[in-house]
Design a protein around this motif. Structure first.
Motif, PDB file in Angstrom:
ATOM      1  N   VAL A   1      -8.777 -86.781  49.344  1.00  0.00           N
ATOM      2  CA  VAL A   1      -8.575 -85.555  50.121  1.00  0.00           C
ATOM      3  C   VAL A   1      -7.425 -84.744  49.501  1.00  0.00           C
ATOM      4  CG1 VAL A   1      -7.966 -84.623  52.397  1.00  0.00           C
ATOM      5  CG2 VAL A   1      -9.522 -86.588  52.224  1.00  0.00           C
ATOM      6  N   ALA A   2      -6.350 -85.442  49.158  1.00  0.00           N
ATOM      7  CA  ALA A   2      -5.207 -84.771  48.521  1.00  0.00           C
ATOM      8  C   ALA A   2      -5.642 -84.120  47.204  1.00  0.00           C
ATOM      9  CB  ALA A   2      -4.086 -85.780  48.267  1.00  0.00           C
ATOM     10  N   TYR A   3      -6.439 -84.850  46.473  1.00  0.00           N
ATOM     11  CA  TYR A   3      -6.992 -84.392  45.203  1.00  0.00           C
ATOM     12  C   TYR A   3      -7.813 -83.117  45.391  1.00  0.00           C
ATOM     13  CZ  TYR A   3      -8.301 -86.139  40.540  1.00  0.00           C
ATOM     14  OH  TYR A   3      -8.442 -86.348  39.195  1.00  0.00           O
ATOM     15  N   ALA A   4      -8.664 -83.131  46.423  1.00  0.00           N
ATOM     16  CA  ALA A   4      -9.523 -81.970  46.687  1.00  0.00           C
ATOM     17  C   ALA A   4      -8.668 -80.732  46.947  1.00  0.00           C
ATOM     18  CB  ALA A   4     -10.451 -82.255  47.869  1.00  0.00           C
ATOM     19  N   PHE A   5      -7.615 -80.876  47.759  1.00  0.00           N
ATOM     20  CA  PHE A   5      -6.755 -79.708  48.032  1.00  0.00           C
ATOM     21  C   PHE A   5      -5.954 -79.316  46.792  1.00  0.00           C
ATOM     22  CE2 PHE A   5      -7.577 -80.924  52.543  1.00  0.00           C
ATOM     23  CZ  PHE A   5      -8.150 -79.719  52.920  1.00  0.00           C
TER      24      PHE A   5
ATOM     25  N   LYS B   1      -6.135 -80.728  58.371  1.00  0.00           N
ATOM     26  CA  LYS B   1      -5.259 -81.316  59.391  1.00  0.00           C
ATOM     27  C   LYS B   1      -4.960 -82.786  59.057  1.00  0.00           C
ATOM     28  CE  LYS B   1      -4.934 -81.773  64.382  1.00  0.00           C
ATOM     29  NZ  LYS B   1      -5.702 -81.873  65.628  1.00  0.00           N
ATOM     30  N   TYR B   2      -6.006 -83.469  58.613  1.00  0.00           N
ATOM     31  CA  TYR B   2      -5.864 -84.867  58.209  1.00  0.00           C
ATOM     32  C   TYR B   2      -4.870 -84.975  57.036  1.00  0.00           C
ATOM     33  CZ  TYR B   2      -7.403 -89.393  56.245  1.00  0.00           C
ATOM     34  OH  TYR B   2      -7.455 -90.668  55.742  1.00  0.00           O
ATOM     35  N   TYR B   3      -5.018 -84.068  56.082  1.00  0.00           N
ATOM     36  CA  TYR B   3      -4.126 -84.021  54.916  1.00  0.00           C
ATOM     37  C   TYR B   3      -2.671 -83.829  55.369  1.00  0.00           C
ATOM     38  CZ  TYR B   3      -2.001 -82.127  50.652  1.00  0.00           C
ATOM     39  OH  TYR B   3      -1.166 -81.896  49.581  1.00  0.00           O
ATOM     40  N   SER B   4      -2.462 -82.879  56.302  1.00  0.00           N
ATOM     41  CA  SER B   4      -1.108 -82.600  56.796  1.00  0.00           C
ATOM     42  C   SER B   4      -0.519 -83.796  57.524  1.00  0.00           C
ATOM     43  CB  SER B   4      -1.128 -81.438  57.792  1.00  0.00           C
ATOM     44  OG  SER B   4      -1.402 -80.270  57.115  1.00  0.00           O
ATOM     45  N   LEU B   5      -1.361 -84.463  58.310  1.00  0.00           N
ATOM     46  CA  LEU B   5      -0.892 -85.618  59.077  1.00  0.00           C
ATOM     47  C   LEU B   5      -0.399 -86.734  58.160  1.00  0.00           C
ATOM     48  CD1 LEU B   5      -0.884 -87.244  61.882  1.00  0.00           C
ATOM     49  CD2 LEU B   5      -3.144 -88.054  61.196  1.00  0.00           C
ATOM     50  N   LEU B   6      -1.143 -86.969  57.089  1.00  0.00           N
ATOM     51  CA  LEU B   6      -0.841 -88.147  56.262  1.00  0.00           C
ATOM     52  C   LEU B   6       0.136 -87.905  55.122  1.00  0.00           C
ATOM     53  CD1 LEU B   6      -3.416 -89.261  57.794  1.00  0.00           C
ATOM     54  CD2 LEU B   6      -3.634 -90.763  55.832  1.00  0.00           C
ATOM     55  N   LYS B   7       0.273 -86.653  54.687  1.00  0.00           N
ATOM     56  CA  LYS B   7       1.025 -86.441  53.446  1.00  0.00           C
ATOM     57  C   LYS B   7       2.511 -86.792  53.565  1.00  0.00           C
ATOM     58  CE  LYS B   7       1.673 -81.317  53.359  1.00  0.00           C
ATOM     59  NZ  LYS B   7       2.607 -81.204  54.428  1.00  0.00           N
ATOM     60  N   ASN B   8       3.010 -86.820  54.775  1.00  0.00           N
ATOM     61  CA  ASN B   8       4.425 -87.176  54.948  1.00  0.00           C
ATOM     62  C   ASN B   8       4.653 -88.628  55.355  1.00  0.00           C
ATOM     63  OD1 ASN B   8       5.490 -84.646  54.232  1.00  0.00           O
ATOM     64  ND2 ASN B   8       4.820 -83.852  56.213  1.00  0.00           N
TER      65      ASN B   8
ATOM     66  N   LYS C   1       4.364 -90.524  50.625  1.00  0.00           N
ATOM     67  CA  LYS C   1       5.432 -89.727  49.972  1.00  0.00           C
ATOM     68  C   LYS C   1       6.044 -90.491  48.797  1.00  0.00           C
ATOM     69  CE  LYS C   1       8.414 -86.782  52.008  1.00  0.00           C
ATOM     70  NZ  LYS C   1       9.250 -86.147  53.076  1.00  0.00           N
ATOM     71  N   ALA C   2       6.256 -91.781  49.014  1.00  0.00           N
ATOM     72  CA  ALA C   2       6.917 -92.598  47.982  1.00  0.00           C
ATOM     73  C   ALA C   2       6.073 -92.730  46.720  1.00  0.00           C
ATOM     74  CB  ALA C   2       7.220 -93.989  48.540  1.00  0.00           C
ATOM     75  N   THR C   3       4.762 -92.498  46.845  1.00  0.00           N
ATOM     76  CA  THR C   3       3.858 -92.712  45.709  1.00  0.00           C
ATOM     77  C   THR C   3       3.186 -91.414  45.258  1.00  0.00           C
ATOM     78  OG1 THR C   3       2.119 -93.257  47.315  1.00  0.00           O
ATOM     79  CG2 THR C   3       3.341 -95.104  46.374  1.00  0.00           C
ATOM     80  N   TRP C   4       3.687 -90.291  45.756  1.00  0.00           N
ATOM     81  CA  TRP C   4       3.103 -88.979  45.421  1.00  0.00           C
ATOM     82  C   TRP C   4       3.085 -88.800  43.901  1.00  0.00           C
ATOM     83  CZ3 TRP C   4       0.753 -86.367  49.161  1.00  0.00           C
ATOM     84  CH2 TRP C   4       0.333 -85.039  48.920  1.00  0.00           C
ATOM     85  N   PRO C   5       1.954 -88.329  43.326  1.00  0.00           N
ATOM     86  CA  PRO C   5       1.885 -88.183  41.866  1.00  0.00           C
ATOM     87  C   PRO C   5       3.059 -87.366  41.329  1.00  0.00           C
ATOM     88  CG  PRO C   5      -0.280 -87.833  42.841  1.00  0.00           C
ATOM     89  CD  PRO C   5       0.691 -87.937  43.988  1.00  0.00           C
TER      90      PRO C   5
END
Lengths: 225, 225
Positions: free
Chosen positions: A175-179, A193-200, A205-209
């Motif tokens: 999902v992150a990839y798609a956005f 909304k799902y993306y916003s909920l999980l991205k933090n 966060k610790a493994t964000w590319p």
């Protein structure tokens, strides 16, 4: 335990990201890891081939145990470290079933994203067809709408299978990839909304590319879907 | 329990066969089932779409629980009926890891078999390229040799992860499929031995594709690999 683990990974690769999220959730920080470059072909290096004969990342080693498929690695880590960190496989039969179902469907989402994003790289120039580009985009649109529907049905627009689970570990990086590749927030509000909920979430966060942090700009290849 | 289960399936489809083998191994005989025809497009019927919006088989229902991905269904049934029938997830950490790894790699084997066997049906006529046919065959050959190597390394040429496990449930139907479509026993002796060992297992005999029994002759599309 974590000190006996080694992960060879590539930045932004959903399969690698899944394993890293799982290691965080299971409190297995402190594992050895090495970032390799797909652009330089380092995933085909001897170092990788010794662990993964397919020359793909992730390549993961834990003592004598080798796990290279991301879902296999996540399932193994959850089952071997059940009581450590967050429980990633839900107990209730209903959520248990939905978790496995969405987790496996996540692989189809990955394939359909790749068939659009990497189409030009996946076939030789003389085999490229506009009709295939169009068909792959239509198939991805159908796929994304299916997920938009799944998220419409989950309680309070939250996780895929009750609480945070392996289904989210597997699906979120897609999902992150798609956005990142330009998917429209307006056309896919539930996914957004799902993306916003999980991205933090701390593990995410610790493994964000790292190169996504360095450059906030993504691509627009999916903007018209 | 089995009386609450319904399976919609297609004959010879490895994903359907996996679920049927698991139901046999877990002593869940007596489930309702209905054989549908891919040729007649029955996998796209309303009856299927109500369970599986992707219009694919297997489509599996257990009370209110829906599972349509074969690996999800097998994992769920094993975990929910752990102490019933044969244990399909090994206890030892080593076999546990190999089981998940081979199970997931089994999906790649399925994809590569399909890319050769069904290539003509998967792309429109004007997009068919001999170069793609050749490349897909080469990729399948590489894949089959990898499995030949995996079987070379297992103890006494037996199962993929110690005793019979979900890895075999997932992979065996692909192997049977490969030989049905003409794979050479002489060129792949370990795969042939594995095939011989498993084909008479009661759960596999009980679920053997009915049209394979009716017509013992297969196809020769893979004979040159």
């Amino acid at each position: 335990m974590a000190k006996l683990m080694t992960l060879l990974w590539g930045a932004g690769s959903p399969p690698c990201w899944r394993v890293m999220i799982t290691l965080e959730e299971k409190k297995l920080q402190g594992y050895k890891h090495k970032l390799l470059s797909f652009e330089k072909g380092e995933h085909k290096s001897q170092e990788v081939l010794e662990i993964n004969p397919r020359g793909q990342l992730p390549a993961f080693k834990y003592g004598n145990i080798i796990l290279n498929e991301s879902l296999a690695t996540c399932l193994y880590l959850e089952n071997q470290f059940k009581s450590q960190g967050i429980q990633l496989i839900p107990d209730s039969p209903e959520n248990h079933a939905v978790m496995y179902q969405r987790m496996m469907e996540g692989l189809t989402l990955t394939d359909k994203l790749n068939s659009v994003i990497y189409y030009d790289q996946s076939v030789p120039e003389e085999e490229i067809h506009d009709s295939a580009v169009k068909r792959n985009k239509e198939a991805l649109t159908t796929e994304l709408k299916l997920w938009e529907g799944y998220l419409h049905n989950v309680a309070a627009g939250s996780y895929l299978a009750g609480s945070f689970s392996l289904a989210d570990v597997i699906v979120f990086p897609n999902v992150a990839y798609a956005f990142r590749f330009g998917l429209s927030v307006g056309c896919y509000p539930k996914l957004a909304k799902y993306y916003s909920l999980l991205k933090n979430r701390p593990s995410i966060k610790a493994t964000w590319p790292p190169h996504w942090v360095a450059s906030r700009n993504g691509y627009d290849i999916l903007k018209d879907l």
